[in-house]
Design a protein around this motif. Sequence first.
Motif, PDB file in Angstrom:
ATOM      1  N   LYS A   1       2.475   2.679  -3.187  1.00 49.54           N
ATOM      2  CA  LYS A   1       1.545   3.193  -4.258  1.00 49.54           C
ATOM      3  C   LYS A   1       2.378   4.653  -3.658  1.00 49.54           C
ATOM      4  CE  LYS A   1      -2.720   0.123  -4.078  1.00 49.54           C
ATOM      5  NZ  LYS A   1      -3.539  -0.523  -3.842  1.00 49.54           N
ATOM      6  N   HIS A   2       2.499   4.925  -3.138  1.00 47.09           N
ATOM      7  CA  HIS A   2       2.556   6.600  -2.801  1.00 47.09           C
ATOM      8  C   HIS A   2       4.386   7.096  -2.714  1.00 47.09           C
ATOM      9  CE1 HIS A   2      -1.172   6.783  -1.509  1.00 47.09           C
ATOM     10  NE2 HIS A   2      -0.799   5.590   0.082  1.00 47.09           N
ATOM     11  N   TYR A   3       4.685   5.759  -3.745  1.00 46.87           N
ATOM     12  CA  TYR A   3       6.277   5.463  -3.919  1.00 46.87           C
ATOM     13  C   TYR A   3       6.596   6.940  -4.933  1.00 46.87           C
ATOM     14  CZ  TYR A   3      11.117   5.013  -5.226  1.00 46.87           C
ATOM     15  OH  TYR A   3      12.177   5.215  -5.939  1.00 46.87           O
ATOM     16  N   THR A   4       7.110   7.960  -4.744  1.00 51.51           N
ATOM     17  CA  THR A   4       7.817   9.252  -5.942  1.00 51.51           C
ATOM     18  C   THR A   4       9.159   8.473  -6.245  1.00 51.51           C
ATOM     19  OG1 THR A   4       7.775  10.793  -4.265  1.00 51.51           O
ATOM     20  CG2 THR A   4       5.685  10.297  -5.488  1.00 51.51           C
TER      21      THR A   4
ATOM     22  N   GLU B   1       1.371  -0.924  -0.017  1.00 52.85           N
ATOM     23  CA  GLU B   1       0.211  -0.016  -0.511  1.00 52.85           C
ATOM     24  C   GLU B   1       0.623   1.008  -0.080  1.00 52.85           C
ATOM     25  OE1 GLU B   1      -3.428   1.958  -0.876  1.00 52.85           O
ATOM     26  OE2 GLU B   1      -3.290   0.315  -0.064  1.00 52.85           O
ATOM     27  N   ASP B   2       1.876   0.808   0.965  1.00 52.07           N
ATOM     28  CA  ASP B   2       2.653   2.469   0.857  1.00 52.07           C
ATOM     29  C   ASP B   2       3.806   2.265  -0.597  1.00 52.07           C
ATOM     30  OD1 ASP B   2       2.773   2.874   3.113  1.00 52.07           O
ATOM     31  OD2 ASP B   2       4.179   1.917   4.428  1.00 52.07           O
TER      32      ASP B   2
ATOM     33  N   ARG C   1       9.257   1.831  -9.463  1.00 49.63           N
ATOM     34  CA  ARG C   1       7.481   1.045  -7.886  1.00 49.63           C
ATOM     35  C   ARG C   1       6.634  -0.055  -9.156  1.00 49.63           C
ATOM     36  NH1 ARG C   1       5.121   6.135  -9.172  1.00 49.63           N
ATOM     37  NH2 ARG C   1       3.841   5.467 -10.795  1.00 49.63           N
TER      38      ARG C   1
END
Length: 589
Positions: free
Chosen positions: A530-533, A527-528, A545
Amino acid sequence: MILDMLRQLLPEVEVDPRLLSALLGSSAAAILVLKWMRQRWMQKKIEEARRRRDLGLGQMEKAVQQFKQQNPGIQTSHILSLSLVQLTEKLKEGSLSPESVLYAYMDKALEVTREVNCLRHFIPECEEQLRAVRRRKEKGLLYGVPVSIKDHIGYKGHLSTCGFVQLLSKLGQEDSVMVKVLKRQGAIPFVLTNVPQSLFNYDCSNSIFGQTVNPLNHKKSPGGSSGGEGALIAGGGSVLGFGTDIGGSIRLPSSFCGLCGLKPTGNRLSLSGISGPIDGILSVTGAVGPMARDVDSLALCMRALLCDDMFCLDPTVPPLPFNEEVYSSSAPLQIGYYDTDGYFLLPPCMRRAVHETKEILQKAGHTLVPFAPPRPDYVMNELFVKGLFADGGSTLLGMFAGDPVDPGLKPQVNCYRIPTLVKKMLALTVRPLFPRLAGYLTALCGVRSEKLLWKQHAEVTAYRMEFIATWRKLKLDVVLCPVLGPAFTVGYPGKLFAAVSSTMLYNVLNFPAGVVPVTTVTEADEEDLKHYTGHYGDPWDRTLRQAVEGAVGLPVAVQCVALPWQEELCLRFMKEVETLARERKRRKV
């Protein structure tokens, strides 16, 4: 005359003189014919190599079946469940025979390769080595242990292909020093394992023997370039294997497959007789090292190999026997740590693994000190990439000129093929938006002159001294840091060569570095993700990702590092991490 030249160049292709004479009437037709003939020759070589491998595996299966018929009561599951330390003890005391162990692992290796395609070839001479081991009065530390070796670790009478069709005709004239010492210590090399074409990739696929997949998840890569080793050991088909590492090729498969692996200081173990597609690279140091299921196996292996036989057979190897006192020490350590190298931000699960490991080490009485590798962009581009591709990649591209490029490697090779001027123009164009990509493209242009190459070598030495000075200022014993992972989806490593920044650093520095699995990917990690940039938010970060998505349940490892020639301290630290991580897992259960 042309016919004679063609017959010399392509001796295995039947040439119809009348057809050829007609076609050679125009140069364009001649080029097409030559290209067609070359492709036909390559296809024949590939088919022959596959046939030889299948025959070898058939021979292996026949030997296993014969042994099973003659020894119906042997419990192979018990043998396969033993750690290397337990196995050597039982072999030495005689409660297990070398025959039962060898054929148990041969049987299991066949099962594993049917699932994941990890074997490159069977070594039928293993049965001769088995008899030699039996006759010998002195039992070495690896007495009766079947071991697997990577494709290009030289074995007499066998190929070292590096995944290239053009190397399918060159048989080894003698064993590498590594193989000689293994045999003298009683080990039985029994299989050669698959590699990616060129070894300059951390997937595991080539146009001859195909794609090796991860036994833990067949959609994922086992890593590379020692990917066949990683897959075989993780699948249970080998208790001890050997890979090589010039940018992470032992550590990445270990990370992807949930194994322990050690990249020693360069030449702590002999590289004599281990061939690669490019020799003579000095800026980045390669090494050969062990891979296994636990740290004690690596230590036992190093204990066995660091012996008089190694030092006599290769006098360039420093005569440093294994330091038992350092490995068995329980003194508290001063440990530097970081969760990102500042160049490639790794996935959330990897950073979690580092911080959880930091916490359990602190609770065990060790001192943890924040540490930051100096100038990560500089070391990646100016030292690592320029060191590997000082000639702009021309030598490596020359190897591909006569070979079909494996599909997984095409993005990487196509990047190398961009003309130097175009690379420089592209770098200038994309620099404002994608500075990391621009730096990489510029570095791929190479060094291009002897004077600049010498300067680059001097810069590598200066960086090592700078790194060591920072290390000593903090009074560190070892360093804890991330390693690339979890396992990438098949095909993605070729799109992200630069993602190896976490491992390549210690090839530039020539420090011993090992990998230990400490946890697994959780639903929360996914889930985390998904917010990886990433650090840059550029196409590479987005690709990373995508590469690690769908990894719930797969292993996550950390990397343990020591100063040069301190393999025993590195292993001692790895053992501490392994023990504490296992205790933490048991408490959770």
